[in-house]
Enzyme design. Structure first.
Site, PDB file in Angstrom:
ATOM      1  N   CYS A 101       0.792  -1.236   0.000  1.00 39.61           N
ATOM      2  CA  CYS A 101       0.000   0.000   0.000  1.00 39.61           C
ATOM      3  C   CYS A 101       0.818   1.276   0.000  1.00 39.61           C
ATOM      4  O   CYS A 101       0.251   2.363  -0.101  1.00 39.61           O
ATOM      5  CB  CYS A 101      -0.944  -0.008   1.200  1.00 39.61           C
ATOM      6  SG  CYS A 101      -0.099  -0.005   2.816  1.00 39.61           S
ATOM      7  N   GLY A 102       2.138   1.169   0.126  1.00 39.14           N
ATOM      8  CA  GLY A 102       2.946   2.379   0.152  1.00 39.14           C
ATOM      9  C   GLY A 102       2.550   3.284   1.303  1.00 39.14           C
ATOM     10  O   GLY A 102       2.327   2.822   2.421  1.00 39.14           O
ATOM     11  N   TRP A 103       2.441   4.586   1.003  1.00 36.18           N
ATOM     12  CA  TRP A 103       2.054   5.552   2.034  1.00 36.18           C
ATOM     13  C   TRP A 103       0.541   5.729   2.092  1.00 36.18           C
ATOM     14  O   TRP A 103       0.059   6.687   2.682  1.00 36.18           O
ATOM     15  CB  TRP A 103       2.748   6.880   1.784  1.00 36.18           C
ATOM     16  CG  TRP A 103       4.211   6.844   2.096  1.00 36.18           C
ATOM     17  CD1 TRP A 103       4.805   7.053   3.311  1.00 36.18           C
ATOM     18  CD2 TRP A 103       5.278   6.575   1.182  1.00 36.18           C
ATOM     19  NE1 TRP A 103       6.162   6.923   3.204  1.00 36.18           N
ATOM     20  CE2 TRP A 103       6.496   6.639   1.918  1.00 36.18           C
ATOM     21  CE3 TRP A 103       5.348   6.286  -0.180  1.00 36.18           C
ATOM     22  CZ2 TRP A 103       7.738   6.416   1.329  1.00 36.18           C
ATOM     23  CZ3 TRP A 103       6.577   6.055  -0.763  1.00 36.18           C
ATOM     24  CH2 TRP A 103       7.761   6.131  -0.008  1.00 36.18           C
ATOM     25  N   THR A 138       2.152  -3.543   4.056  1.00 40.65           N
ATOM     26  CA  THR A 138       3.437  -2.927   3.722  1.00 40.65           C
ATOM     27  C   THR A 138       4.556  -3.616   4.486  1.00 40.65           C
ATOM     28  O   THR A 138       4.328  -4.156   5.571  1.00 40.65           O
ATOM     29  CB  THR A 138       3.443  -1.422   4.039  1.00 40.65           C
ATOM     30  OG1 THR A 138       4.729  -0.862   3.707  1.00 40.65           O
ATOM     31  CG2 THR A 138       3.169  -1.158   5.506  1.00 40.65           C
ATOM     32  N   ILE A 139       5.755  -3.590   3.913  1.00 37.44           N
ATOM     33  CA  ILE A 139       6.932  -4.127   4.597  1.00 37.44           C
ATOM     34  C   ILE A 139       7.854  -2.987   5.029  1.00 37.44           C
ATOM     35  O   ILE A 139       8.997  -3.205   5.378  1.00 37.44           O
ATOM     36  CB  ILE A 139       7.685  -5.158   3.721  1.00 37.44           C
ATOM     37  CG1 ILE A 139       7.806  -4.709   2.256  1.00 37.44           C
ATOM     38  CG2 ILE A 139       6.946  -6.495   3.756  1.00 37.44           C
ATOM     39  CD1 ILE A 139       8.798  -3.664   1.987  1.00 37.44           C
ATOM     40  N   GLN A 186       6.476   3.638   6.217  1.00 43.08           N
ATOM     41  CA  GLN A 186       5.160   3.777   5.605  1.00 43.08           C
ATOM     42  C   GLN A 186       4.057   3.467   6.601  1.00 43.08           C
ATOM     43  O   GLN A 186       3.027   4.150   6.644  1.00 43.08           O
ATOM     44  CB  GLN A 186       5.058   2.855   4.384  1.00 43.08           C
ATOM     45  CG  GLN A 186       5.923   3.306   3.225  1.00 43.08           C
ATOM     46  CD  GLN A 186       5.866   2.360   2.043  1.00 43.08           C
ATOM     47  OE1 GLN A 186       5.409   1.220   2.159  1.00 43.08           O
ATOM     48  NE2 GLN A 186       6.342   2.815   0.893  1.00 43.08           N
ATOM     49  N   CYS A 213      15.851   5.055 -15.612  1.00 39.55           N
ATOM     50  CA  CYS A 213      14.539   4.417 -15.730  1.00 39.55           C
ATOM     51  C   CYS A 213      13.633   5.203 -16.681  1.00 39.55           C
ATOM     52  O   CYS A 213      12.889   4.606 -17.471  1.00 39.55           O
ATOM     53  CB  CYS A 213      13.888   4.280 -14.364  1.00 39.55           C
ATOM     54  SG  CYS A 213      14.667   3.033 -13.303  1.00 39.55           S
TER      55      CYS A 213
END
Length: 385
Positions: free
Chosen positions: A177-179, A198-199, A203, A356
């Site tokens: 889910c990120g932030w 989340t890991i 966050q 990127c």
């Protein structure tokens, strides 16, 4: 000596066979060594050519971070390089171990799952807040009708909500889910309850501020494999890149287990064009430890007999604009972080964002949104845009 005053011959021996070989290759990509165009490579030290030949992007990236070479427009340099497919024309013997390591070892076990959180996502919420949009959305924006980063990210979040047909009262699982940008947006605009996995401890801590605003969102600091509840909808935005080929089926089985029979699952992931290629060694070492981009077939193979693939939407070209917008904000904010992070981090982060951006511009990598259902949508799924 000022690097700008170095002569063409200072660090480039035209009599060397390896250097002649590289100069010829670069010419195919319309790149000149010590040329004057924005995408030309400027050599500042010995060994850049040999490092690139021996170790591919790992050698090229490390020598850039060391200040051994520059390009005025690093994104354009990589666009030219990758559009001409030059990396495919070089055999990197020293990267064999990296290739075998990623193919034979499960680098994304539950025990390793938190490594990328600590190495990448936990470097500082204030840093990411300065680089990202106001919602802290760290995935590709949707630029179809957008003029700026804020609009592109909100358009992406709303696109996802509409694609999965959110309705008030639904419970939604956000894997990675990120932030919490999607959860907050969905809760505010569509009246749903969200659970996010989340890991990243940073966050998860940030998520407490969203909950304090009274939003029905819950952050769980846990590996996706540990989730057992069922949900009306499942969303995963930019997390599948951390799963790894040895775990794709496990991931799909978890999503199948946690999705109600009439539910929908949207999987948003960066992807690669070639199935049997290895993760980029520089990105793996310095940016996203243990990450791996899936090929299209990896996703469909893992989903077989579990999900019907209702739709695949590729808007990878939009990631170029997203990364360039992040880079612009990063450059503007850098003075406030320079002392704490240092010059090497600055060059590393520029290399990450701009290489990127060039890769997406060259269409060397993609951005897919998969719409998946457990039994197939009766009458067919109709994509919104």
């Amino acid at each position: 000596m000022d690097s700008q005053s170095l002569t063409h011959t200072a660090f480039f021996d035209e009599t060397s066979s390896s250097h002649r070989f590289v100069a010829k290759l670069l010419d195919e990509a319309d790149i000149r060594i010590n040329g004057k165009r924005p995408w030309d490579i400027k050599l500042n030290a010995h060994g850049v050519i040999d490092e690139a030949l021996a170790r591919g992007n790992l050698g090229l990236g490390e020598s850039y971070v060391n200040g051994d070479w520059d390009a005025e427009r690093l994104d354009a340099f990589f666009f030219h390089l990758l559009r001409a497919r030059l990396p495919d024309k070089i055999s990197h013997r020293k990267l064999v171990f990296h290739h075998l390591r990623t193919r034979l070892i499960n680098l994304q076990t539950a025990k390793r799952a938190f490594e990328v959180g600590e190495a990448h996502y936990d470097i500082g919420n204030d840093f990411y807040a300065a680089m990202l949009d106001k919602r802290m959305t760290y995935t590709c924006g949707y630029w179809k009708d957008a003029d700026n980063l804020e609009e592109a990210q909100e358009a992406k979040l709303d696109l996802i909500c509409r694609k999965v047909g959110l309705e008030p009262g639904m419970r939604v699982l956000d894997i990675g889910c990120g932030w919490g940008s999607f959860m907050a947006y969905a809760a505010e605009h569509y009246g749903v309850e969200c659970v996010g996995l989340t890991i990243s401890r940073e966050q998860a801590d940030y998520g407490k501020s969203l909950m304090q605003r009274g939003l029905p969102v819950e952050f769980r600091l846990q590996d996706y494999r540990d989730e057992t509840e069922q949900f009306d909808r499942i969303i995963s935005i930019g997390m599948f890149e951390h799963v790894g080929r040895k775990n794709y089926r496990t991931y799909m089985e978890m999503a199948h287990r946690c999705l109600k029979d009439d539910g929908l699952f949207l999987l948003h992931t960066i992807g690669k064009n070639v199935r049997n290629s290895s993760p980029d060694p520089w990105i793996d070492k310095y940016i996203f430890p243990n990450g791996e981009l899936p090929a299209l077939g990896h996703v469909t193979d893992a989903a077989e007999e579990l999900f019907v693939v209702e739709d695949v939407h590729n808007f990878g070209a939009d990631y170029d604009r997203t990364l360039m917008a992040w880079h612009e904000k990063f450059e503007a904010a850098w003075p406030q972080f320079a002392e704490a992070y240092g010059e090497r981090f600055y060059r590393m982060w520029r290399y990450y964002l701009l290489s990127c951006a060039g890769a997406f511009r060259a269409r060397d990598i993609q951005l897919w949104q998969f719409m998946l259902s457990k039994k197939g949508v009766l009458g067919g799924y109709h994509r919104v845009s």
